[in-house]
Enzyme design. Structure first.
Site, PDB file in Angstrom:
ATOM      1  N   PHE A   1      -4.412   5.946  -0.258  1.00 37.75           N
ATOM      2  CA  PHE A   1      -4.540   6.416   1.125  1.00 37.75           C
ATOM      3  C   PHE A   1      -3.159   6.727   1.668  1.00 37.75           C
ATOM      4  O   PHE A   1      -2.270   5.876   1.641  1.00 37.75           O
ATOM      5  CB  PHE A   1      -5.235   5.388   2.020  1.00 37.75           C
ATOM      6  CG  PHE A   1      -5.400   5.894   3.425  1.00 37.75           C
ATOM      7  CD1 PHE A   1      -6.441   6.761   3.747  1.00 37.75           C
ATOM      8  CD2 PHE A   1      -4.494   5.554   4.422  1.00 37.75           C
ATOM      9  CE1 PHE A   1      -6.582   7.265   5.039  1.00 37.75           C
ATOM     10  CE2 PHE A   1      -4.630   6.060   5.712  1.00 37.75           C
ATOM     11  CZ  PHE A   1      -5.674   6.913   6.019  1.00 37.75           C
TER      12      PHE A   1
ATOM     13  N   ASP B   1       4.906   4.822  -0.658  1.00 33.75           N
ATOM     14  CA  ASP B   1       4.287   4.754   0.666  1.00 33.75           C
ATOM     15  C   ASP B   1       4.154   3.273   1.007  1.00 33.75           C
ATOM     16  O   ASP B   1       3.217   2.595   0.571  1.00 33.75           O
ATOM     17  CB  ASP B   1       2.918   5.450   0.636  1.00 33.75           C
ATOM     18  CG  ASP B   1       2.199   5.354   1.981  1.00 33.75           C
ATOM     19  OD1 ASP B   1       2.619   4.540   2.831  1.00 33.75           O
ATOM     20  OD2 ASP B   1       1.205   6.078   2.161  1.00 33.75           O
TER      21      ASP B   1
ATOM     22  N   LYS C   1       3.208   1.333  10.252  1.00 35.46           N
ATOM     23  CA  LYS C   1       2.456   0.149  10.692  1.00 35.46           C
ATOM     24  C   LYS C   1       3.275  -1.011  11.300  1.00 35.46           C
ATOM     25  O   LYS C   1       3.376  -1.110  12.509  1.00 35.46           O
ATOM     26  CB  LYS C   1       1.560  -0.338   9.553  1.00 35.46           C
ATOM     27  CG  LYS C   1       0.386   0.627   9.319  1.00 35.46           C
ATOM     28  CD  LYS C   1      -0.712  -0.013   8.511  1.00 35.46           C
ATOM     29  CE  LYS C   1      -1.990   0.811   8.519  1.00 35.46           C
ATOM     30  NZ  LYS C   1      -2.028   1.922   7.578  1.00 35.46           N
TER      31      LYS C   1
HETATM   32  C1  PLP Z   1      -2.238   3.375   7.480  1.00 34.65           C
HETATM   33  C2  PLP Z   1      -1.599   4.069   6.344  1.00 34.65           C
HETATM   34  C3  PLP Z   1      -1.143   5.398   6.463  1.00 34.65           C
HETATM   35  C4  PLP Z   1      -1.354   6.219   7.689  1.00 34.65           C
HETATM   36  O1  PLP Z   1      -0.645   5.720   8.766  1.00 34.65           O
HETATM   37  P1  PLP Z   1      -0.956   6.290  10.244  1.00 34.65           P
HETATM   38  O2  PLP Z   1       0.066   5.623  11.096  1.00 34.65           O
HETATM   39  O3  PLP Z   1      -2.364   5.902  10.559  1.00 34.65           O
HETATM   40  O4  PLP Z   1      -0.789   7.761  10.177  1.00 34.65           O
HETATM   41  C5  PLP Z   1      -0.499   5.940   5.374  1.00 34.65           C
HETATM   42  N1  PLP Z   1      -0.321   5.249   4.238  1.00 34.65           N
HETATM   43  C6  PLP Z   1      -0.745   3.989   4.088  1.00 34.65           C
HETATM   44  C7  PLP Z   1      -0.489   3.256   2.808  1.00 34.65           C
HETATM   45  C8  PLP Z   1      -1.413   3.353   5.136  1.00 34.65           C
HETATM   46  O5  PLP Z   1      -1.866   2.107   4.983  1.00 34.65           O
END
Ligand code: PLP
Length: 397
Positions: free
Chosen positions: A136, A221, A250
């Site tokens: 994700f 990420d 986050k």
């Molecule tokens: C939550 C998340 C995103 C997206 O972040 P947003 O602030 O909602 O755009 C991207 N990568 C990972 C691994 C995430 O957990």
């Protein structure tokens, strides 16, 4: 409360499945609803509150900054932005930082940076990015393309060209997908939304080796795993390797929206004046919140150590439940305070029953209960969660 919830249905686009509770106040690991009920928060704003709700240092930093200066744009310098960039560079592999507002936006910058670096160095054919199935990476067009889950893409085609997906934690699958058009491999060090999936150390080290050999950029990420979540400031530290680009969001702002893309010097150089921008990126208020959060995480000498220890405590408790209710609990996974418990059935009823008993947990990838509490969660609170799950799982099995 009922009227407000009706208005939410009337005025907000219907993009979220919300629980029927309206929160008014938070302190540390606790949340309070309009009905005065207290909850222990094991969701933590989806891994976004390393210091818990309304940590005094974060609150004061936001208050002070709000009185001084809220926004000026990136046409000028502001101090909180510089302090945040310095902190991030001092405590990571990176030399340079680009600031933005969310995880998806941080990943967009990472994708653009990887393409620009590789096209300039190797030619226009080199733009493919390999990501993992079940990953994700966000909800913008580029990041839903990068994401390895069909459900986020449905209805939004055509997607972007230039992305390949391979099985996570499968080095042969990755090798097979690489050719001269690949500019980057983008991975979560632990898949969060995919159900808290932890790859092997050997896999991650081999990915690093492959990338280094072919000058393919390794993008981590760390939007979910970053800022202490796994027991080190960044999860890559646990695998004994460093990426070339890393994204954060986050937990970075202690609950305030902010994102960051970090890179090594030679990679960051591909971005020059005008290459990329974000109006609110590096906003003084957001940066003040992030500086306070990072400084507190770093200054509290035992927070990260405690995150590891408490994570092990909770994980072993969850593993005991797995032994006891082996027909319902399939697997327990995770690192630090990013833990998942995969069930043999839908977990929505468990999430709902926990809510009724004053405990917030959530469900990811359909069948996995996820626990990403503030890092200040206590052993007593984890004990309450474990006892509640013991009771609920007992009823299910
Ligand atoms: C939550 C998340 C995103 C997206 O972040 P947003 O602030 O909602 O755009 C991207 N990568 C990972 C691994 C995430 O957990």
């Amino acid at each position: 409360m009922k009227r407000l919830i009706e208005e939410a249905e009337q005025f907000l686009m219907n993009t979220y499945q919300r629980m029927p509770v309206l929160f008014q106040k938070g302190r540390g690991t606790r949340l309070y609803s309009t009905e005065g009920k207290e909850y222990i928060d094991f969701v933590g704003g989806i891994a976004s509150l390393p210091l818990g709700h309304c940590h005094p240092k974060v609150v004061v930093a936001i208050q002070k900054q709000a009185q001084r200066l809220i926004h000026v744009s990136n046409l000028y310098y502001t101090e909180p932005q510089i302090r945040l960039a310095r902190l991030l560079v001092q405590h990571s592999f990176a030399d340079k930082v680009f600031l933005c507002n969310s995880g998806a936006e941080a990943n967009e910058a990472a994708i653009k940076l990887a393409r620009k670096y590789s096209k300039e160095k190797y030619g226009p054919h080199r733009y493919e990015i390999i990501t993992a199935l079940n990953s994700f990476h966000g909800r913008t067009m580029a990041t839903i393309t990068a994401t390895g889950q069909q459900k986020v893409k449905d209805g939004f085609e055509p997607l972007l060209p230039g992305f390949r997906h391979v099985r996570y934690n499968d080095i042969e699958a990755l090798r097979d997908a690489i050719d001269d058009s690949v500019c980057a491999i983008m991975l979560e060090p632990i898949q969060g939304e995919g159900g808290v999936v932890v790859p092997s150390r050997e896999y991650m080290q081999e990915v690093r080796r492959i990338c280094a050999d072919r000058d393919i950029l390794l993008i981590f990420d760390e939007v979910q795993t970053g800022v202490g979540r796994t027991g080190t400031l960044f999860a890559y530290e646990q695998f004994g390797i460093e990426p070339d680009i890393m994204t954060l969001a986050k937990g970075l702002g202690g609950g305030f929206p902010i994102g960051a893309t970090l890179a090594r010097e030679h990679v960051a150089e591909a971005f020059t004046v005008g290459s990329h921008a974000s109006t609110f990126g590096g906003n003084p208020l957001a940066c003040a919140a992030a500086v306070a959060t990072l400084e507190t995480v770093l200054e509290d000498g035992i927070l990260l150590y405690e995150c590891k220890r408490k994570g092990e405590y909770l994980k072993s408790g969850l593993e005991q439940l797995k032994e006891r209710y082996s027909s319902v609990v399939v697997d327990v996974r995770g690192m630090g305070l990013m833990l998942g418990m995969q069930l043999s059935r839908e977990c929505a009823p468990v999430v709902k029953a926990c809510l009724e008993r004053g405990i917030l947990i959530n469900c990811t990838a359909g069948h996995t209960l996820r626990f990403t509490p503030p890092l200040i969660i206590t052993e007593d609170e984890m004990e309450i969660l474990l006892n509640t799950l013991d009771d609920l799982l007992g009823r299910l099995s």
